[in-house]
Each structure stands twice: as structure tokens, then as C-alpha cells.
Motif scaffolding. Structure first.
Motif, PDB file in Angstrom:
ATOM      1  N   TYR A  41      41.656  38.532  36.681  1.00 39.31           N
ATOM      2  CA  TYR A  41      41.800  39.973  36.889  1.00 39.31           C
ATOM      3  C   TYR A  41      43.238  40.339  37.246  1.00 39.31           C
ATOM      4  O   TYR A  41      43.791  41.297  36.720  1.00 39.31           O
ATOM      5  N   LYS A  42      43.846  39.569  38.119  1.00 38.38           N
ATOM      6  CA  LYS A  42      45.237  39.834  38.503  1.00 38.38           C
ATOM      7  C   LYS A  42      46.171  39.678  37.299  1.00 38.38           C
ATOM      8  O   LYS A  42      47.086  40.479  37.113  1.00 38.38           O
ATOM      9  N   GLY A  99      46.365  42.746  35.187  1.00 37.72           N
ATOM     10  CA  GLY A  99      46.882  43.976  35.782  1.00 37.72           C
ATOM     11  C   GLY A  99      45.946  44.658  36.761  1.00 37.72           C
ATOM     12  O   GLY A  99      46.266  45.734  37.267  1.00 37.72           O
ATOM     13  N   TYR A 100      44.801  44.078  37.031  1.00 37.45           N
ATOM     14  CA  TYR A 100      43.898  44.653  38.031  1.00 37.45           C
ATOM     15  C   TYR A 100      44.509  44.420  39.408  1.00 37.45           C
ATOM     16  O   TYR A 100      45.092  43.368  39.667  1.00 37.45           O
ATOM     17  N   SER A 101      44.380  45.403  40.278  1.00 40.38           N
ATOM     18  CA  SER A 101      44.909  45.260  41.630  1.00 40.38           C
ATOM     19  C   SER A 101      43.779  45.371  42.632  1.00 40.38           C
ATOM     20  O   SER A 101      42.811  46.098  42.419  1.00 40.38           O
ATOM     21  N   ASN A 121      35.309  33.243  44.135  1.00 38.77           N
ATOM     22  CA  ASN A 121      35.493  33.114  42.691  1.00 38.77           C
ATOM     23  C   ASN A 121      36.984  33.255  42.352  1.00 38.77           C
ATOM     24  O   ASN A 121      37.430  34.272  41.823  1.00 38.77           O
ATOM     25  N   ILE A 122      37.729  32.212  42.653  1.00 39.97           N
ATOM     26  CA  ILE A 122      39.185  32.208  42.477  1.00 39.97           C
ATOM     27  C   ILE A 122      39.572  32.340  41.001  1.00 39.97           C
ATOM     28  O   ILE A 122      40.537  33.021  40.662  1.00 39.97           O
ATOM     29  N   THR A 156      36.476  49.640  37.239  1.00 40.36           N
ATOM     30  CA  THR A 156      36.424  49.019  38.561  1.00 40.36           C
ATOM     31  C   THR A 156      35.519  47.793  38.489  1.00 40.36           C
ATOM     32  O   THR A 156      34.626  47.712  37.639  1.00 40.36           O
ATOM     33  N   LEU A 157      35.776  46.857  39.368  1.00 39.22           N
ATOM     34  CA  LEU A 157      34.957  45.654  39.413  1.00 39.22           C
ATOM     35  C   LEU A 157      35.056  45.035  40.795  1.00 39.22           C
ATOM     36  O   LEU A 157      35.927  45.385  41.588  1.00 39.22           O
TER      37      LEU A 157
END
Length: 146
Positions: free
Chosen positions: A128-129, A132-134, A121-122, A114-115
Motif C-alpha cells: 500500500y505504501k 502511494g497510500y498513506s 500484515n507487513i 480507503t482500506l
């Protein structure tokens, strides 16, 4: 570019980078405090610190802290810090660090990473996206300053 687990022998280089990371987040520079903080992490083994090195110079790092999911009864990592020296940004260093963290998590039985990042911070959000982070909108996250 090499990514590896940092150890006590990397303390001086990582401390300097960690201090710059804190300055990036509008904290006052305090190299001695940064060194002491990281030295304590190494001594207590209460975080995992991955570093990216180019020609022997540490140019980026990510720091992960252990936690647990009571529901799944499995370990979780909190990716609290990710920083790349300005000169080495936009060269894939952050992606290498993130991939190394994911690989190590899989190898060690961690169920998820998790983060959180600042809304402004675009660049980090895009990274992250892309990995695969959602965004977890079904939970509200709260904090209490003590």
C-alpha cells in the motif's frame, strides 16, 4: 496475467478463492456461504469485484464497496478485500489488482479509495505504501459490533 471485472459467470472460481481468503483471516471454511455471499453481491450490484486471471484460472481478487464523502459530495470506495492465491504471491498480482482498482476509480469519478489492514500484515502495508497510500493518523476509526 489479466485483470478484469468479475461477473456472475466467474462465481464458482471466485467463491473458492473467497473462501480461502476468509480462512486466511482465521474464519472457518464455508464454501456454500462464500458462494451465497458473492452471489448476493452480484445480484444486488453492491460491490465491485476485480479478479486476476492466469491462463483462465482466477488467482487473485479485490472487492470494493461504494460509500460517499459528505464533505466532498463525491463517491468513495472501501477496498475491503485483497487476496492472491499463495502460489502466485510475490509476482506482482496484488499490485496489478490495486492498480486496476485505482484506474477504475479514476474512470468512474471516485474521489478516494480507503482500506485497512491488520497491524501484523507487513507485506500488505509495504504494498500500500509503495502505491502511494498513506496512513491516516488524523482520524480515529471506531467500530460497533451489532
Amino acid at each position: 496475467m489479466k485483470v478484469f471485472l468479475a461477473s456472475f459467470e466467474h462465481l464458482e472460481q471466485v467463491s473458492q478463492l473467497f473462501d480461502r481468503y476468509r480462512v486466511f483471516y482465521q474464519q472457518s471454511s464455508d464454501l456454500e456461504a462464500a458462494r451465497n455471499f458473492l452471489e448476493e453481491r452480484f445480484q444486488k450490484s453492491d460491490s465491485t469485484l476485480l479478479v486476476a486471471s492466469y491462463r483462465g484460472k482466477i488467482v487473485g481478487f479485490t472487492q470494493l464497496y461504494p460509500s460517499f464523502s459528505s464533505v466532498s459530495m463525491k463517491p468513495v470506495w472501501i477496498l475491503n478485500d485483497l487476496f492472491v492465491e499463495e502460489l502466485y504471491r510475490n509476482q506482482g498480482v496484488a499490485k496489478l489488482l490495486m492498480n486496476a482498482a485505482e484506474n477504475l476509480a479514476r474512470e468512474t469519478g471516485v474521489i478516494r479509495i480507503t482500506l485497512a489492514t491488520q497491524g501484523s500484515n507487513i507485506a500488505a502495508q509495504s504494498l500500500y505504501k509503495s502505491l502511494g497510500y498513506s496512513q491516516q493518523e488524523e482520524f480515529y476509526h471506531y467500530a460497533l459490533q451489532v
